[in-house]
Every structure is written in C-alpha cells, then in structure tokens.
Design a protein around this motif. Structure first.
Motif, PDB file in Angstrom:
ATOM      1  N   GLU A 134      34.339  48.236  36.740  1.00  0.00           N
ATOM      2  CA  GLU A 134      34.773  46.913  36.925  1.00  0.00           C
ATOM      3  C   GLU A 134      35.261  46.234  38.152  1.00  0.00           C
ATOM      4  OE1 GLU A 134      34.999  45.650  33.688  1.00  0.00           O
ATOM      5  OE2 GLU A 134      34.781  47.116  32.518  1.00  0.00           O
ATOM      6  N   SER A 135      35.533  45.035  38.017  1.00  0.00           N
ATOM      7  CA  SER A 135      36.013  44.184  39.233  1.00  0.00           C
ATOM      8  C   SER A 135      37.460  44.635  39.517  1.00  0.00           C
ATOM      9  CB  SER A 135      35.730  42.745  39.181  1.00  0.00           C
ATOM     10  OG  SER A 135      36.528  42.032  38.309  1.00  0.00           O
ATOM     11  N   THR A 136      37.908  44.047  40.541  1.00  0.00           N
ATOM     12  CA  THR A 136      39.472  44.359  40.840  1.00  0.00           C
ATOM     13  C   THR A 136      40.433  43.353  40.024  1.00  0.00           C
ATOM     14  OG1 THR A 136      39.456  42.785  42.771  1.00  0.00           O
ATOM     15  CG2 THR A 136      39.051  45.006  43.183  1.00  0.00           C
ATOM     16  N   ALA A 137      39.561  42.419  39.451  1.00  0.00           N
ATOM     17  CA  ALA A 137      40.599  41.333  38.587  1.00  0.00           C
ATOM     18  C   ALA A 137      41.093  42.233  37.459  1.00  0.00           C
ATOM     19  CB  ALA A 137      39.463  40.205  38.015  1.00  0.00           C
ATOM     20  N   LEU A 138      40.522  43.170  37.172  1.00  0.00           N
ATOM     21  CA  LEU A 138      41.124  44.064  35.973  1.00  0.00           C
ATOM     22  C   LEU A 138      42.654  44.407  36.601  1.00  0.00           C
ATOM     23  CD1 LEU A 138      40.316  45.365  33.276  1.00  0.00           C
ATOM     24  CD2 LEU A 138      39.646  47.435  34.531  1.00  0.00           C
ATOM     25  N   LEU A 139      42.843  44.794  37.644  1.00  0.00           N
ATOM     26  CA  LEU A 139      44.083  45.320  38.156  1.00  0.00           C
ATOM     27  C   LEU A 139      44.704  44.459  39.089  1.00  0.00           C
ATOM     28  CD1 LEU A 139      42.912  48.988  38.977  1.00  0.00           C
ATOM     29  CD2 LEU A 139      43.960  48.152  36.613  1.00  0.00           C
ATOM     30  N   ASP A 140      44.237  43.421  39.550  1.00  0.00           N
ATOM     31  CA  ASP A 140      44.772  42.452  40.404  1.00  0.00           C
ATOM     32  C   ASP A 140      46.312  41.878  40.085  1.00  0.00           C
ATOM     33  OD1 ASP A 140      42.873  42.711  42.187  1.00  0.00           O
ATOM     34  OD2 ASP A 140      41.688  40.840  41.899  1.00  0.00           O
ATOM     35  N   PHE A 141      47.094  41.884  40.729  1.00  0.00           N
ATOM     36  CA  PHE A 141      48.532  41.416  40.612  1.00  0.00           C
ATOM     37  C   PHE A 141      49.247  41.174  41.905  1.00  0.00           C
ATOM     38  CE2 PHE A 141      52.970  40.920  39.562  1.00  0.00           C
ATOM     39  CZ  PHE A 141      53.029  39.928  38.724  1.00  0.00           C
ATOM     40  N   PRO A 142      49.828  40.080  42.352  1.00  0.00           N
ATOM     41  CA  PRO A 142      49.511  38.811  41.637  1.00  0.00           C
ATOM     42  C   PRO A 142      47.898  38.370  41.661  1.00  0.00           C
ATOM     43  CG  PRO A 142      50.546  38.427  43.647  1.00  0.00           C
ATOM     44  CD  PRO A 142      50.614  39.922  43.626  1.00  0.00           C
ATOM     45  N   PRO A 143      47.502  37.590  40.765  1.00  0.00           N
ATOM     46  CA  PRO A 143      46.193  37.124  40.666  1.00  0.00           C
ATOM     47  C   PRO A 143      45.677  36.468  42.010  1.00  0.00           C
ATOM     48  CG  PRO A 143      47.187  35.861  38.998  1.00  0.00           C
ATOM     49  CD  PRO A 143      48.281  36.849  39.682  1.00  0.00           C
ATOM     50  N   LEU A 144      44.542  36.703  42.365  1.00  0.00           N
ATOM     51  CA  LEU A 144      43.837  36.050  43.632  1.00  0.00           C
ATOM     52  C   LEU A 144      43.969  34.671  43.435  1.00  0.00           C
ATOM     53  CD1 LEU A 144      41.159  38.593  44.693  1.00  0.00           C
ATOM     54  CD2 LEU A 144      43.273  38.177  45.685  1.00  0.00           C
ATOM     55  N   ASP A 145      43.991  33.890  44.383  1.00  0.00           N
ATOM     56  CA  ASP A 145      44.314  32.188  44.335  1.00  0.00           C
ATOM     57  C   ASP A 145      42.645  31.910  44.549  1.00  0.00           C
ATOM     58  OD1 ASP A 145      44.425  29.595  44.395  1.00  0.00           O
ATOM     59  OD2 ASP A 145      45.674  29.430  46.504  1.00  0.00           O
ATOM     60  N   ILE A 146      41.924  31.231  43.785  1.00  0.00           N
ATOM     61  CA  ILE A 146      40.887  30.886  43.326  1.00  0.00           C
ATOM     62  C   ILE A 146      40.627  29.747  44.505  1.00  0.00           C
ATOM     63  CG2 ILE A 146      40.199  31.843  41.047  1.00  0.00           C
ATOM     64  CD1 ILE A 146      40.486  28.715  40.137  1.00  0.00           C
ATOM     65  N   SER A 147      41.670  28.935  44.844  1.00  0.00           N
ATOM     66  CA  SER A 147      41.577  27.825  45.527  1.00  0.00           C
ATOM     67  C   SER A 147      40.921  28.437  46.921  1.00  0.00           C
ATOM     68  CB  SER A 147      42.672  26.815  45.696  1.00  0.00           C
ATOM     69  OG  SER A 147      43.644  27.781  46.139  1.00  0.00           O
ATOM     70  N   SER A 148      41.412  29.545  47.391  1.00  0.00           N
ATOM     71  CA  SER A 148      41.078  30.020  48.626  1.00  0.00           C
ATOM     72  C   SER A 148      39.458  30.045  48.864  1.00  0.00           C
ATOM     73  CB  SER A 148      41.425  31.354  48.754  1.00  0.00           C
ATOM     74  OG  SER A 148      42.866  31.536  48.575  1.00  0.00           O
ATOM     75  N   ASP A 149      38.558  30.415  47.825  1.00  0.00           N
ATOM     76  CA  ASP A 149      37.361  30.275  48.021  1.00  0.00           C
ATOM     77  C   ASP A 149      36.704  28.758  48.113  1.00  0.00           C
ATOM     78  OD1 ASP A 149      36.908  32.982  47.608  1.00  0.00           O
ATOM     79  OD2 ASP A 149      36.721  32.879  45.397  1.00  0.00           O
ATOM     80  N   GLN A 150      37.510  28.037  47.356  1.00  0.00           N
ATOM     81  CA  GLN A 150      37.139  26.412  47.543  1.00  0.00           C
ATOM     82  C   GLN A 150      37.477  25.982  49.045  1.00  0.00           C
ATOM     83  OE1 GLN A 150      39.549  24.656  44.535  1.00  0.00           O
ATOM     84  NE2 GLN A 150      38.170  25.554  42.836  1.00  0.00           N
ATOM     85  N   ASN A 151      38.493  26.387  49.606  1.00  0.00           N
ATOM     86  CA  ASN A 151      38.683  26.114  50.990  1.00  0.00           C
ATOM     87  C   ASN A 151      37.903  26.591  51.682  1.00  0.00           C
ATOM     88  OD1 ASN A 151      41.108  24.577  50.131  1.00  0.00           O
ATOM     89  ND2 ASN A 151      42.508  26.492  50.440  1.00  0.00           N
TER      90      ASN A 151
END
Length: 212
Positions: A134-151
């Motif tokens: 599985e991806s790390t999203a299964l355990l990530d906390f706090p969740p990664l900020d998706i706006s970083s990818d957009q930036n």
C-alpha cells in the motif's frame, strides 16, 4: 468469584481461542504446508518489512504441526514484482519452521514469492501471491498537503517559460538593439526566475492548517 473475574476469564478465553488474523497464504506440497506473508501488515511503501515463511508437516497428534528445520537447504525463494525479480536471502528464526527475509517495499502493487527446489526430497515449484503493498497514505498523519504538488508544478511551468524567453534572446529570435540592453534583459529574466523559485518554495514550506 466476582463478576469482574468471570468477565476477565471469558475475555482471555476468547482471545486465546481466536487467533490473530494474518493475510498470509498457505500452499501445500504434500506432506508439507508452506505459509508465506509479510511480517508487518499491511505492507507500506518505504517501511522496513520482512517476507516470512512457516514450513510445517503433520505432527504425531491430530491437528498439531511440526516445524521443519533447514527447509531452505535445497529450496530458494524469489520475490516478483511485474517483470522484476530478486532472490531472497533466507534467515532462520529461533522457532523451528520459521524463516524470514528483510525487505523495504519501494512501490505499491502486487508482490508474489516463487519457491523452487527440493524440500526433504519433495520437489517444490510454486508461486505464492501475498498481500499488496500500500501507499503511505494508508498511515500518513497529518495528511500530506496536496497543494504542495500543485505549487511544484507551477514552479516548473514558470521556470520553463522564463528559460524559453532567455533562449529566444540568445538566439536572436527576439532582437535586442544593443549588448547592454541584451544583458539587462537576461539579468531581468534571471531575477524573475529566482523570485518565482523563492516565492513557490516559501509556499511549499509553509505548514498548512488542518481542517478543524
């Protein structure tokens, strides 16, 4: 006996009677059973893990299994991901019949283990599917900020555009009247690139507020 004592005994009895649920796969190569799975479940990308093996045969008493020692003396284990394979280094556990191999999963998806060779005179050639990584999203906390990818994508687009402008100046497709003007134009665009880089990096590094 108190009610609390009775409840405690019942809970312990249920806990012992119901084994932990592992997403392991067991294959039978008569008379042997070979159980294969992950040491840490669910397996997550980038998190150190192990392939675990439990090799047994029926014991003297019904329902009791005996662990096989030196099971991998004539048998190999190969991990498979797509068309990529890796021969595993098998390490014997202190418990008879248990073996493991260290690994750090690097991609999500389906992994299988191929067992080949001879187990105490019995030919073995089986491919065992185990739980998907599985991806790390299964355990990530706090969740990664998706706006970083957009930036980051915005930064890449801005830099690419400014690099194109500089190349046009250098190639003469966008003529400049004199050398001094040319130098100032290139300097201005370079400073623009630097400013965009700094501003976007500031946005990326700024911690985002979690939704209350």
């Amino acid at each position: 006996m108190s009610i609390v004592g009775i409840i405690t005994i019942v809970v312990l009895a249920v806990t012992i009677a119901v084994p932990l649920s592992w997403a392991h796969t067991t294959v039978t190569v008569s008379p042997y059973d070979i159980e294969v799975g992950w040491g840490l479940e669910p397996p997550v990308v980038g998190v150190r893990n192990t392939f675990v093996f439990h090799v047994t045969e029926p014991g003297e008493n019904p329902g009791v299994k005996t662990g096989i020692i030196n099971a991998f003396h004539g048998m190999t284990a190969t991990a498979n991901y797509g068309g990529i394979t890796k021969t595993l280094e098998i390490i014997s556990d202190q418990r008879p019949g248990f073996y493991f191999s260290d690994v750090i999963p690097t991609k999500t998806g389906t992994v299988s283990v191929t067992l080949e060779g001879e187990l105490n005179g019995v030919q073995v050639n089986v491919d065992v599917s185990i739980e998907d990584v599985e991806s790390t999203a299964l355990l990530d906390f706090p969740p990664l900020d998706i706006s970083s990818d957009q930036n980051v994508r915005a930064l890449e687009a801005a830099v690419t555009s400014m690099q194109s402008d500089i190349e046009q100046l250098r190639s003469g497709s966008d003529p400049v009247t004199d050398t001094t003007s040319y130098n100032f134009a290139v300097l201005g665009l370079s400073l623009g690139v630097a400013a965009v880089v700094l501003s976007v990096l500031a946005l990326i590094r700024r911690p985002s507020k979690l939704t209350q």
